[in-house]
Each structure stands twice: as C-alpha cells, then as structure tokens.
Design an enzyme around this catalytic site. Structure first.
Site, PDB file in Angstrom:
ATOM      1  N   GLN A  90     -13.039   3.864  -3.881  1.00 19.66           N
ATOM      2  CA  GLN A  90     -12.674   3.717  -2.519  1.00 19.66           C
ATOM      3  C   GLN A  90     -12.710   2.845  -1.661  1.00 19.66           C
ATOM      4  O   GLN A  90     -13.536   2.643  -1.725  1.00 19.66           O
ATOM      5  CB  GLN A  90     -13.116   5.265  -2.058  1.00 19.66           C
ATOM      6  N   GLU A 108     -12.002  10.987 -16.715  1.00 18.38           N
ATOM      7  CA  GLU A 108     -11.824   9.588 -16.960  1.00 18.38           C
ATOM      8  C   GLU A 108     -11.198   8.854 -17.921  1.00 18.38           C
ATOM      9  O   GLU A 108     -11.659   8.933 -18.908  1.00 18.38           O
ATOM     10  CB  GLU A 108     -12.677   9.093 -16.188  1.00 18.38           C
ATOM     11  N   ASP A 140      -8.805  14.801  -8.084  1.00 11.01           N
ATOM     12  CA  ASP A 140      -8.965  13.477  -7.497  1.00 11.01           C
ATOM     13  C   ASP A 140      -7.658  12.194  -8.110  1.00 11.01           C
ATOM     14  O   ASP A 140      -8.240  11.056  -8.660  1.00 11.01           O
ATOM     15  CB  ASP A 140      -9.478  12.781  -6.730  1.00 11.01           C
ATOM     16  N   CYS A 164      -4.206  10.670  -2.329  1.00 19.33           N
ATOM     17  CA  CYS A 164      -3.992   9.910  -0.849  1.00 19.33           C
ATOM     18  C   CYS A 164      -2.509   9.322  -0.736  1.00 19.33           C
ATOM     19  O   CYS A 164      -2.239   8.163   0.106  1.00 19.33           O
ATOM     20  CB  CYS A 164      -4.883   8.474  -1.576  1.00 19.33           C
TER      21      CYS A 164
HETATM   22  C1  LIG Z   1      -7.931   7.551  -6.821  1.00 14.40           C
HETATM   23  S1  LIG Z   1      -9.113   7.620  -8.422  1.00 14.40           S
HETATM   24  C2  LIG Z   1      -9.995   8.360  -7.962  1.00 14.40           C
HETATM   25  C3  LIG Z   1     -11.713   8.193  -8.643  1.00 14.40           C
HETATM   26  C4  LIG Z   1     -12.272   8.840  -7.857  1.00 14.40           C
HETATM   27  N1  LIG Z   1     -12.424  10.263  -8.335  1.00 14.40           N
HETATM   28  C5  LIG Z   1     -13.048   8.490  -6.482  1.00 14.40           C
HETATM   29  O1  LIG Z   1     -13.559   9.152  -5.839  1.00 14.40           O
HETATM   30  O2  LIG Z   1     -13.865   7.077  -7.058  1.00 14.40           O
HETATM   31  C6  LIG Z   1      -8.217   7.828  -9.302  1.00 14.40           C
HETATM   32  C7  LIG Z   1      -8.393   7.869 -10.725  1.00 14.40           C
HETATM   33  O3  LIG Z   1      -7.908   8.686 -11.809  1.00 14.40           O
HETATM   34  C8  LIG Z   1      -8.231   7.884 -13.199  1.00 14.40           C
HETATM   35  N2  LIG Z   1      -6.321   8.409 -13.640  1.00 14.40           N
HETATM   36  C9  LIG Z   1      -5.635   8.327 -13.709  1.00 14.40           C
HETATM   37  N3  LIG Z   1      -4.568   8.733 -14.413  1.00 14.40           N
HETATM   38  C10 LIG Z   1      -5.625   9.650 -15.245  1.00 14.40           C
HETATM   39  C11 LIG Z   1      -5.551  10.537 -16.151  1.00 14.40           C
HETATM   40  N4  LIG Z   1      -4.277  11.004 -16.453  1.00 14.40           N
HETATM   41  N5  LIG Z   1      -6.452  11.275 -17.340  1.00 14.40           N
HETATM   42  C12 LIG Z   1      -7.764  11.222 -16.359  1.00 14.40           C
HETATM   43  N6  LIG Z   1      -7.701   9.928 -16.004  1.00 14.40           N
HETATM   44  C13 LIG Z   1      -7.165   9.309 -14.917  1.00 14.40           C
HETATM   45  C14 LIG Z   1      -7.599   6.235 -12.473  1.00 14.40           C
HETATM   46  O4  LIG Z   1      -8.355   5.429 -13.552  1.00 14.40           O
HETATM   47  C15 LIG Z   1      -9.070   6.356 -11.343  1.00 14.40           C
HETATM   48  O5  LIG Z   1      -9.736   6.169 -11.244  1.00 14.40           O
END
Ligand SMILES: C[S@@+](CC[C@H](N)C(=O)[O-])C[C@H]1O[C@@H](n2cnc3c(N)ncnc32)[C@H](O)[C@@H]1O
Length: 551
Positions: free
Chosen positions: A361, A411, A464, A492
């Site tokens: 974040q 993740e 998220d 977001c």
């Molecule tokens: C908005 S970030 C949120 C990360 C964490 N929850 C935080 O607050 O720091 C979204 C995360 O989702 C992961 N991501 C994106 N697509 C995904 C998927 N299809 N399956 C699993 N993870 C995924 C990205 O690598 C990233 O780390």
C-alpha cells in the site's frame, strides 16, 4: 548646447518626476515645459534644460513673478555639471531598463516553468489545489455513485422482483464516515516512487514523470522540483541519478525502437524503519559484458552512500527489453548489486518485509487505518478462519492474526509469497500459511476442503484484488463455499468491482447456486490524498433471508 538653469528651493527627497509635477501644479497654465529635468539625489536644487533662450527666460520670469513659491534661480557654476548629471541619469535609466527587461524575462521564464511545474503536479496529484475537506467530499460523492450504479445494474440485469430490500432502498447500506488522512501525511506521502528515464523537452536526459504517450510517439519526461505526493528523499535520489546519467555514455531506452539502455528508477522507503530500497531498470541487451560490469560498478559507487536519516537496505539492477511503458515490478532478470532485495516496513506494529517487486500500500499511515477497519469488521463475529485472498506480502492476514485463530492466504506473486512466509516467521506467527497461486486456480479446492469444517468454522473471506477485481469463478467458489458468511472486499477502484459485487449478491437461482450476500456497509479510506483515487472497504454478509423467500 540648449540653455539650462539651476532651480533652488526644491525638496531634498523629491525625485525628477515629483519635482516636475509639483512645478506644474504650482505654476498652473503658465508653466513652461523643460526638455529635461535632473534632480540630483538628496540636493535642494534641480537642473532644467529648455528648448531655447526664449523659453528659458520665460521660465525665469515666471519664478521671479511668484516669490511666494520660495523658488530661486541659481547659477550653474560648473558648466559640465548638467552634462555629468545627465550622463548619470541616462546611465541609471539604461540600467533600470535592463533590470526591468531581465526581471520580465526571468519572470516570463518563471511563468513557463511554474506552468510546467503546475501541469506536472496536476498530473501526479490532480486535486492538490483543492482543500482536503473538499477532496473527501468529492470522493464520498464518487462512492455514492458506485452504490447507485450497483443498484441500477442489479435491477437492469435481474429485474426489480428479485432485488433485495437493500438494493431497492440503498439507504439500508450503511455508509461509514470516511477514514481521512492526518494533516501531516497529506503530502509527499508515497513510500514507493517510480521515475521514467528519457529525454525532457530540452532534449536533456531526465529522470522524471511521463508527460507524453508512447502511442502518440512522444516518449518525453519532465522532472518537477517538487511533486505534491513524492517524498523529498525520492526526488533527491532521482536528481542525483539524473546528474550521473547526463554524463553517461549510454542513452535512455527508446520504448518504440528498443535502442538505448536506461529505463526506470524506483525508490521505496519506510519512514518507520528508515530503510531505502533502490531499483534501476535497464535493457542490458544493448550492452556488452564489460559495459554491463562497468554500469554495475558505477551504480554501486553512486548509490552506496549516506542519505541522512535513511540507510540503503538494497540496490537492485533489473533488466527488461520489452517495448512500451515499463511495469516497475516486471523484469526478465534481477541482480542484487548491494544488500537485500527487500526493505522492512512496520504496519500496525508488525514487521513487514517487502521485496522490490512486491505490492505494498503506497501510504503507510493510511494503510494502518485501512487494516484497522478490517480488524474492526472481524470483531464480535467469532470468526475462526480468515481467507486472505490476493494477500501480497501477507499483511492483512498478519494484522488480524492476533484475534483469529487460523489464517490462510493466497497470492500469485512468488516474491510476495516468500515475503509473506518470512513475515509470518519474524512476527512469530504459527497460525498463518500462504498458498502461492492464482486465486482462481486453487479457490475451488480450498473451498471444498473448507466444507469439511462445515458448522465448526465461521469464515471471513477478505478479497483485496488489483483494480479490475477477480474472475467470476473466484466469486462462484466463494459464494458456494458453505461457512463463508462474511466477506470483506477491498477495492482501490470501486467502479471496476461492481460486477463482482453483483455476482456475490444475486439471489439464489439455478445459475447462482447458494444464497447471495447483502452489502451491509462500506467505508472509504483515503489512501491517495491529492488524487481522485480512494480505497473502498465493502462488508457483505450472507443473506439467508433471500434464500428462504425463494425456496
Ligand atoms: C491490491 S494488492 C493487495 C495486496 C495485499 N492485500 C496488501 O494489502 O498489501 C493485490 C495483490 O493481488 C495479487 N494478485 C493479482 N491477481 C491475482 C490472482 N489472480 N490471484 C492471486 N493473487 C493475485 C497481486 O500480486 C497483489 O499482490
């Protein structure tokens, strides 16, 4: 030479123009205009020059006829006195004109620079000229629009007869007070700053922000002196790098034809641990072995230095030969030039290692508050298992781990998963585990396994995802997983997740198996002050009421 006189009885402090004005006022219509007036500084007299003797004599007579004015005609003893004074006056005038010209030019330039600065500032922080309270008001309006859209799209797709009460009357959805940012963290807050390396409008190598668009054949960047959301330490590092690059024999990478070397600079920092992580992106295909080694050595020398209260935790060199805009986190290979490939942040008193290419974040103090909203939503619900979906470095799960006995994270980014495992360890957490996979690839299996705990577990699924939300099969797996009666959906980009929310909330049918969820409340967290973006935390509960109506 034109005739001159010396006029005595003039105020010492008066200047040329003031003397002239005074004489005009005192002598009225009869005043005879001199061709030149010179009032030496701090003297009680002035010199007047006339077009001819006749005019001069008329003026002398006028003064003599008006003794009450207490002005007297003096003698000009030194013949050159007038010329000298005139010369001085012309020189002074020229100097003044030059100064005015320089001032105007400088001012004009400043205007141009200020306008450019302003445009750049607006590009990175479009709301920075608006009062913070108004920014929040605007964002709340946007959030309410999302709720309205959710309602309209729900009804459009499914008709009013299947719409639950809270869709028909969205006042039943509680919109919580926005979680605003404390005053001291509203500017220069980004813990991750990314700069593109290219040429600016002066054709100089620049480490700055994109102003053009590659699609429009304009690859140019500009570096502002200040940027409303970028911290001073990141700007300092960008400046230092820019100075180095301006004398480098290698050129910036050209994103259209693949020539050149230098691509990007990324600076990540924690104000809490005072650690810095610097990553430089290049295209090493355009370097031979010796040149690559030279660049590595030079970067170490350049960046391995002191940074005031900050210290360098890691320096990385990333390679990518892809055309088009860079994605800071994607690289074909990465070399650690110094230290570690991660830095440490503190979030809600937990230690969090974050790799150079892992998500975090961007506003740490607001991240504390976002996670606190999630912790509060878990309270008083007897949640026994928490699914941290799209977990990044495991942060959300870690922050709720004190109150929930079992955390399962999913993740897809390998570095983030490595960080998460390390983070569980350094925080002495035995109740957290992470699956390194795309959520859509494993969620069904995870959901099936969870069914075996049916009745015994109260599950909270926390999603998220990135801006675009998750695929439908993720929603379906969550929907059909018995035991998941609570969902926290963090977004977001709330307008982009309306579809996901509708899919979760549709009433049960042949197509939508299992009862739908109901949107109970939503909280805006201002994660991006000075911009129009914000995080929305949607809290949903399984709506068994709808199920019984339909059965
Ligand atoms: C908005 S970030 C949120 C990360 C964490 N929850 C935080 O607050 O720091 C979204 C995360 O989702 C992961 N991501 C994106 N697509 C995904 C998927 N299809 N399956 C699993 N993870 C995924 C990205 O690598 C990233 O780390």
């Amino acid at each position: 030479m034109k005739p001159q006189i010396c006029l005595l009885g003039i105020q010492k402090f008066a200047k040329d123009k003031q003397v002239l004005k005074q004489l005009q006022e005192q002598l009225g219509d009869k005043f005879i205009n001199p061709t030149e007036i010179i009032k030496p500084k701090m003297k009680p007299f002035c010199f007047l020059q006339f077009i001819d003797e006749d005019e001069k004599n008329k003026f002398v007579k006028l003064i003599e006829d008006n003794p009450e004015l207490k002005l007297r005609i003096g003698e000009v003893h030194n013949e050159n006195a007038f010329e000298k004074q005139l010369e001085k006056k012309i020189k002074q005038q020229k100097q003044n004109e030059e100064e005015v010209k320089q001032f105007q030019e400088k001012h004009q330039n400043r205007d141009v620079i200020e306008r450019k600065e302003n445009e750049l500032a607006l590009q990175t922080a479009p709301l920075y000229q608006i009062k913070y309270e108004e920014q929040i008001e605007q964002k709340m309006v946007e959030l309410k629009k999302v709720i309205k859209k959710l309602r309209n799209q729900f009804i459009q797709k499914n008709g009013k007869e299947y719409a639950p009460d809270w869709i028909l009357d969205t006042n039943l959805i509680k919109i919580n007070d926005p979680i605003i940012c404390d005053e001291q963290f509203r500017f220069n807050y980004r813990n991750k700053s990314e700069f593109t390396i290219s040429y600016n409008s002066q054709k100089e190598v620049c480490v700055g922000f994109n102003v053009g668009s590659i699609q429009k054949n304009n690859d140019s960047v500009e570096q502002p002196n200040t940027c409303p959301v970028t911290p001073a330490i990141a700007m300092e590092i960008a400046n230092k790098f820019q100075t180095y690059l301006q004398s480098s024999k290698f050129q910036p990478f050209n994103r259209q034809n693949g020539s050149g070397v230098w691509r990007m600079l990324s600076v990540r920092k924690s104000d809490r641990t005072k650690q810095l992580l610097i990553s430089v992106s290049i295209n090493k295909d355009n370097l031979n072995e010796d040149e690559y080694v030279l660049i590595c050595d030079e970067l170490i020398t350049l960046f391995k230095t002191t940074y005031g209260e900050f210290s360098l935790e890691g320096l990385l060199l990333m390679h990518s030969n892809k055309l088009g805009q860079d994605l800071a986190s994607s690289a074909d290979d990465t070399k650690i030039l110094y230290g570690n490939s991660y830095y440490q942040e503190i979030i809600l008193d937990k230690k969090i290692n974050i790799s150079y290419n892992a998500f975090s974040q961007n506003h740490t103090p607001q991240c504390d508050k976002l996670y606190q909203v999630i912790i509060d939503l878990c309270k008083n619900k007897k949640i026994t298992k928490f699914l941290d979906l799209c977990a990044g470095s495991g942060t959300i799960g870690i922050c709720v781990s004190d109150q929930i006995q079992d955390i399962l994270a999913i993740e897809m980014n390998q570095s983030s998963c490595k960080d998460a495992n390390e983070n569980y360890k350094i925080n002495n957490l035995q109740n957290c585990q992470i699956i390194c996979s795309k959520v859509e690839d494993v969620i069904k299996k995870v959901a099936q396994d969870l069914k075996s705990f049916e009745g015994k577990q109260q599950l909270m699924a926390c999603l998220d995802p990135p801006r675009a939300g998750v695929l439908n099969n993720v929603i379906e797996a969550i929907r059909t997983c018995k035991g998941i009666d609570h969902i926290i959906y963090v977004s977001c980009s709330p307008p982009q997740v309306i579809d996901n929310l509708i899919q979760l909330c549709l009433p049960q049918s042949k197509k939508n198996r299992a009862p739908g969820f109901k949107l109970v409340n939503v909280t805006l967290v201002d994660m991006f002050p000075q911009t129009s973006h914000f995080e929305a935390v949607f809290y949903l509960e399984r709506d068994y009421g709808i199920l019984s109506e339909l059965m």
